[in-house]
Motif scaffolding. Structure first.
Motif, PDB file in Angstrom:
ATOM      1  N   VAL A 144       1.002  -0.893   0.014  1.00 45.14           N
ATOM      2  CA  VAL A 144       0.293   0.008  -0.428  1.00 45.14           C
ATOM      3  C   VAL A 144       0.948   1.260  -0.062  1.00 45.14           C
ATOM      4  N   GLY A 145       1.979   1.371   0.749  1.00 45.93           N
ATOM      5  CA  GLY A 145       2.674   2.416   0.939  1.00 45.93           C
ATOM      6  C   GLY A 145       3.514   2.774  -0.622  1.00 45.93           C
ATOM      7  N   ILE A 146       4.290   1.560  -1.143  1.00 41.73           N
ATOM      8  CA  ILE A 146       4.575   1.767  -2.275  1.00 41.73           C
ATOM      9  C   ILE A 146       3.319   2.265  -3.531  1.00 41.73           C
ATOM     10  N   GLY A 147       2.572   2.013  -2.912  1.00 47.45           N
ATOM     11  CA  GLY A 147       1.267   2.304  -4.169  1.00 47.45           C
ATOM     12  C   GLY A 147       0.728   3.630  -3.543  1.00 47.45           C
ATOM     13  N   HIS A 148       0.926   4.014  -2.844  1.00 44.27           N
ATOM     14  CA  HIS A 148       1.775   6.186  -2.752  1.00 44.27           C
ATOM     15  C   HIS A 148       2.231   6.417  -3.288  1.00 44.27           C
ATOM     16  N   THR A 149       2.943   5.636  -2.782  1.00 48.62           N
ATOM     17  CA  THR A 149       4.390   7.012  -3.812  1.00 48.62           C
ATOM     18  C   THR A 149       4.401   6.353  -5.214  1.00 48.62           C
ATOM     19  N   ILE A 150       3.664   4.958  -5.898  1.00 47.17           N
ATOM     20  CA  ILE A 150       3.629   5.311  -7.366  1.00 47.17           C
ATOM     21  C   ILE A 150       2.306   5.806  -7.740  1.00 47.17           C
ATOM     22  N   ILE A 151       0.966   6.626  -7.034  1.00 47.19           N
ATOM     23  CA  ILE A 151       0.023   6.838  -7.665  1.00 47.19           C
ATOM     24  C   ILE A 151      -0.558   7.845  -9.042  1.00 47.19           C
ATOM     25  N   HIS A 152       1.138   8.855  -8.306  1.00 43.80           N
ATOM     26  CA  HIS A 152       0.714   9.954  -9.478  1.00 43.80           C
ATOM     27  C   HIS A 152       1.520   9.863 -10.636  1.00 43.80           C
TER      28      HIS A 152
END
Length: 308
Positions: A144-152
């Motif tokens: 989830v943290g990596i998802g936050h990192t790449i979401i944009h």
């Protein structure tokens, strides 16, 4: 998008962290760079400088030729940062959290649904997308943290110990995820895990006492590991440092170096040095306390490079 980093004469004095001393480093677009070094070497401070959490006393950091401290907002839109602490809003569902992070990252409204769905799929979160984050395993929370990192969809990722506190299977999954998102991205990783550095990075930057002391090309190191064997040798009564010069003259010995009370001889795999070594010791009146072949794995070669 291109993501080039130029670190120019960066220096930073810090009371709580090790000082950074005039570091110069070019990071090319598409590279995966690993920062390693002993505790207190300045890695955390350098990461803080790269995230603009702190500013340097001297020097500059350029992102695509622009000073990141003069263009902070633009720069932040182009980076994804995963702190070691992996901060999450644990009372939210995975989908709602990623949607909120996309809004914070200024993803256009019309792209939000698609971007959230794509991120969930990329990070293998489909089965937990409606779950409350606090109920997830450590490995799922890190995804989830990596998802936050790449979401944009940033071209530059800064990952601080991405596999810290994970079990071996979870860490392996995170490394595989990082590999899958590395295409057309520049990634900078700070990790204490040698597995992370070896599996993920194309270059390894070793920092000690605030300075870069080694810049290692992993591809070249792998090639060296395939072609060489290391012998761990201890000779007496001559001091090891005095034996180095003669040992390096043995045919097939590419390099001799000292670590602790041992000499490590880097030799081509096709060459057997034992007979020549015994002959040399007989001529000089030396005797051998230890002669042990060590497989020249990338881990062993890396350790040998970093101790010098």
């Amino acid at each position: 998008m291109q993501a080039e980093i130029q670190i120019k004469n960066i220096a930073k004095a810090s009371k709580g962290l090790s000082d950074i001393k005039n570091i110069n480093l070019d990071i090319h677009s598409g590279e995966i760079i690993g920062f390693i070094g002993p505790d207190g070497s300045g890695k955390t401070l350098l990461m803080n400088l790269l995230t603009t959490y702190t500013t340097p006393d001297n020097g500059s950091i350029l992102f695509n030729s622009k000073n990141i401290y003069n263009n902070t907002e633009e720069y932040k839109q182009n980076i994804g940062y995963l702190p070691r602490t992996n901060p999450l809003f644990e009372n939210m569902t995975v989908s709602d959290f990623l949607k909120l992070m996309a809004k914070f990252s200024k993803v256009p409204q019309y792209l939000l649904p698609t971007r959230v769905i794509d991120t969930i799929r990329t990070c293998q979160l489909d089965s937990v997308k409606n779950s409350i984050i606090r109920t997830l395993s450590k490995g799922a929370k890190r995804r989830v943290g990596i998802g936050h990192t790449i979401i944009h969809n940033p071209p530059l990722l800064l990952l601080d110990q991405p596999t810290a506190e994970l079990d071996p299977n979870q860490a392996r999954n995170i490394r595989n995820l990082i590999k899958s998102i590395s295409k057309e991205r520049t990634i900078i990783i700070y990790s204490k895990s040698l597995d992370d550095i070896i599996e993920l990075c194309s270059r390894i930057i070793y920092i000690k006492k605030g300075e870069i002391v080694a810049d290692i090309n992993v591809k070249e190191l792998l090639q060296h590991s395939e072609e060489n064997t290391i012998y761990k040798v201890q000779i007496a009564p001559i001091p090891q440092i005095k034996a180095i010069e003669e040992l390096e003259c043995i045919e097939g010995v590419e390099k001799a170096e000292i670590y602790s009370e041992y000499i490590y001889l880097h030799c081509h795999k096709d060459v057997k040095i034992q007979e020549q070594l015994f002959h040399l010791c007989g001529i000089n009146g030396w005797y051998i306390n230890c002669l042990t072949p060590i497989e020249a794995t990338i881990e062993e070669l890396l350790k040998r490079q970093l101790i010098n």
